[in-house]
Design a protein around this motif. Structure first.
Motif, PDB file in Angstrom:
ATOM      1  N   PRO A  19       0.810  -1.230   0.000  1.00 26.15           N
ATOM      2  CA  PRO A  19       0.000   0.000   0.000  1.00 26.15           C
ATOM      3  C   PRO A  19       0.844   1.282   0.000  1.00 26.15           C
ATOM      4  N   GLN A  20       0.203   2.361  -0.368  1.00 26.20           N
ATOM      5  CA  GLN A  20       0.845   3.677  -0.351  1.00 26.20           C
ATOM      6  C   GLN A  20       1.316   3.991   1.063  1.00 26.20           C
ATOM      7  N   GLY A  21       2.462   4.653   1.147  1.00 27.36           N
ATOM      8  CA  GLY A  21       2.998   5.057   2.442  1.00 27.36           C
ATOM      9  C   GLY A  21       3.690   3.946   3.204  1.00 27.36           C
ATOM     10  N   LYS A  22       3.835   2.772   2.600  1.00 25.28           N
ATOM     11  CA  LYS A  22       4.464   1.623   3.261  1.00 25.28           C
ATOM     12  C   LYS A  22       5.595   1.096   2.391  1.00 25.28           C
ATOM     13  N   ILE A  23       6.618   0.494   3.044  1.00 26.06           N
ATOM     14  CA  ILE A  23       7.712  -0.146   2.323  1.00 26.06           C
ATOM     15  C   ILE A  23       8.064  -1.453   3.034  1.00 26.06           C
ATOM     16  N   PHE A  24       8.607  -2.389   2.280  1.00 27.82           N
ATOM     17  CA  PHE A  24       9.005  -3.686   2.811  1.00 27.82           C
ATOM     18  C   PHE A  24      10.514  -3.679   2.961  1.00 27.82           C
ATOM     19  N   MET A  25      10.994  -3.826   4.199  1.00 25.59           N
ATOM     20  CA  MET A  25      12.418  -3.716   4.515  1.00 25.59           C
ATOM     21  C   MET A  25      12.994  -5.075   4.875  1.00 25.59           C
ATOM     22  N   ILE A  26      14.231  -5.345   4.404  1.00 30.75           N
ATOM     23  CA  ILE A  26      14.890  -6.596   4.753  1.00 30.75           C
ATOM     24  C   ILE A  26      16.333  -6.349   5.160  1.00 30.75           C
ATOM     25  N   GLY A  27      16.855  -7.310   5.895  1.00 33.44           N
ATOM     26  CA  GLY A  27      18.282  -7.392   6.150  1.00 33.44           C
ATOM     27  C   GLY A  27      18.797  -8.541   5.307  1.00 33.44           C
ATOM     28  N   THR A  28      20.096  -8.577   5.067  1.00 36.50           N
ATOM     29  CA  THR A  28      20.625  -9.643   4.224  1.00 36.50           C
ATOM     30  C   THR A  28      21.134 -10.834   5.032  1.00 36.50           C
ATOM     31  N   HIS A  29      21.146 -10.730   6.344  1.00 37.38           N
ATOM     32  CA  HIS A  29      21.529 -11.855   7.195  1.00 37.38           C
ATOM     33  C   HIS A  29      20.323 -12.769   7.378  1.00 37.38           C
ATOM     34  N   ARG A  30      20.556 -14.040   7.408  1.00 39.31           N
ATOM     35  CA  ARG A  30      19.480 -15.026   7.539  1.00 39.31           C
ATOM     36  C   ARG A  30      18.586 -14.759   8.754  1.00 39.31           C
ATOM     37  N   PHE A  31      19.168 -14.297   9.862  1.00 37.54           N
ATOM     38  CA  PHE A  31      18.398 -14.073  11.091  1.00 37.54           C
ATOM     39  C   PHE A  31      17.995 -12.610  11.286  1.00 37.54           C
ATOM     40  N   SER A  32      17.944 -11.849  10.226  1.00 36.19           N
ATOM     41  CA  SER A  32      17.537 -10.449  10.339  1.00 36.19           C
ATOM     42  C   SER A  32      16.073 -10.355  10.774  1.00 36.19           C
ATOM     43  N   ASP A  33      15.821  -9.471  11.725  1.00 39.27           N
ATOM     44  CA  ASP A  33      14.459  -9.196  12.178  1.00 39.27           C
ATOM     45  C   ASP A  33      13.948  -8.056  11.296  1.00 39.27           C
ATOM     46  N   ASP A  34      13.115  -8.393  10.328  1.00 42.68           N
ATOM     47  CA  ASP A  34      12.730  -7.404   9.320  1.00 42.68           C
ATOM     48  C   ASP A  34      11.246  -7.504   8.964  1.00 42.68           C
ATOM     49  N   SER A  35      10.859  -6.927   7.851  1.00 43.16           N
ATOM     50  CA  SER A  35       9.449  -6.869   7.453  1.00 43.16           C
ATOM     51  C   SER A  35       8.802  -8.234   7.263  1.00 43.16           C
ATOM     52  N   ARG A  36       9.590  -9.278   7.143  1.00 47.36           N
ATOM     53  CA  ARG A  36       9.001 -10.619   7.091  1.00 47.36           C
ATOM     54  C   ARG A  36       8.136 -10.855   8.311  1.00 47.36           C
ATOM     55  N   TYR A  37       8.549 -10.309   9.446  1.00 50.45           N
ATOM     56  CA  TYR A  37       7.893 -10.572  10.716  1.00 50.45           C
ATOM     57  C   TYR A  37       6.986  -9.436  11.170  1.00 50.45           C
ATOM     58  N   TRP A  38       7.462  -8.207  11.068  1.00 53.98           N
ATOM     59  CA  TRP A  38       6.684  -7.088  11.609  1.00 53.98           C
ATOM     60  C   TRP A  38       5.921  -6.312  10.548  1.00 53.98           C
ATOM     61  N   GLY A  39       5.967  -6.754   9.320  1.00 53.90           N
ATOM     62  CA  GLY A  39       5.150  -6.137   8.273  1.00 53.90           C
ATOM     63  C   GLY A  39       5.805  -4.917   7.662  1.00 53.90           C
ATOM     64  N   TYR A  40       4.997  -4.133   6.999  1.00 54.22           N
ATOM     65  CA  TYR A  40       5.505  -2.960   6.284  1.00 54.22           C
ATOM     66  C   TYR A  40       5.972  -1.879   7.255  1.00 54.22           C
ATOM     67  N   LEU A  41       6.964  -1.139   6.813  1.00 54.87           N
ATOM     68  CA  LEU A  41       7.410   0.034   7.559  1.00 54.87           C
ATOM     69  C   LEU A  41       6.672   1.240   7.007  1.00 54.87           C
ATOM     70  N   ASP A  42       6.057   1.991   7.892  1.00 54.13           N
ATOM     71  CA  ASP A  42       5.407   3.232   7.482  1.00 54.13           C
ATOM     72  C   ASP A  42       6.499   4.235   7.129  1.00 54.13           C
ATOM     73  N   THR A  43       6.384   4.894   5.985  1.00 55.50           N
ATOM     74  CA  THR A  43       7.425   5.825   5.541  1.00 55.50           C
ATOM     75  C   THR A  43       7.585   7.014   6.489  1.00 55.50           C
ATOM     76  N   ASN A  44       6.636   7.238   7.375  1.00 54.19           N
ATOM     77  CA  ASN A  44       6.788   8.307   8.370  1.00 54.19           C
ATOM     78  C   ASN A  44       7.931   8.032   9.341  1.00 54.19           C
ATOM     79  N   TYR A  45       8.352   6.758   9.452  1.00 49.22           N
ATOM     80  CA  TYR A  45       9.438   6.393  10.355  1.00 49.22           C
ATOM     81  C   TYR A  45      10.815   6.507   9.697  1.00 49.22           C
ATOM     82  N   VAL A  46      10.841   6.715   8.379  1.00 47.71           N
ATOM     83  CA  VAL A  46      12.121   6.849   7.676  1.00 47.71           C
ATOM     84  C   VAL A  46      12.776   8.161   8.088  1.00 47.71           C
TER      85      VAL A  46
END
Length: 171
Positions: A136-163
């Motif tokens: 959706p608008q205003g959201k982005i999907f963030m990842i880390g490149t390490h296998r155990f990265s805690d990223d958007s896979r788990y907590w969902g989209y990042l609201d661009t207001n937090y960038v």
């Protein structure tokens, strides 16, 4: 040997070092919104990034592959003690995301596989995270490149207001 036949060493590295030093001094004294980030953890989410330049100015346009810094909140990495977190943009508004069989695909391309934190940390089976939708608008999907990265896979989209800005790998 230089084109003029001289054996004198090039002065280019000296000029680069002087230019970078003057730039850093100007940044420091003029209060430009930059800082350096260092991650000494062995299990970092971006294993190939140890030192980065952080530009504390929210970008007007966000692209896949950008390294962004963001603040935590609203259930996103609130346990982190760092002021900023840096991850890579894998999906932007309008991209089609599919999460199925522990594989995250954006516009048909696999961007990350596996959900090693699903059960031990988040207490959900990997099927809990499955979806097939448009970011959706205003959201982005963030990842880390390490296998155990805690990223958007788990907590969902990042609201661009937090960038809060953009990160650039130095080392």
């Amino acid at each position: 040997m230089t084109p003029t036949g001289s054996n004198k060493p090039s002065k280019a590295p000296l000029f680069w070092a002087l230019g970078i030093s003057l730039s850093l001094i100007a940044v420091y004294y003029c209060g430009l919104p930059v800082s350096f980030g260092y991650d000494g953890n062995e299990e970092r989410c971006l294993p190939d990034v140890h030192l980065s330049l952080l530009v504390h100015h929210k970008p007007s346009v966000i692209h896949d592959g950008d390294m962004l810094i963001f603040s935590t909140g609203q259930g996103i990495l609130e346990y982190e003690k760092q002021e900023y977190i840096m991850k890579v943009v894998a999906g932007v508004p309008g991209d089609h995301i599919t999460i199925k069989n522990e594989e995250v695909k954006i516009n048909g391309k696999t961007v990350v596989s596996g959900f090693p934190l699903a059960e031990p940390y988040y207490h959900h089976p990997s099927q809990y995270y499955e979806k097939d939708e448009v970011i959706p608008q205003g959201k982005i999907f963030m990842i880390g490149t390490h296998r155990f990265s805690d990223d958007s896979r788990y907590w969902g989209y990042l609201d661009t207001n937090y960038v809060r800005g953009t990160g650039y790998k130095i080392y």
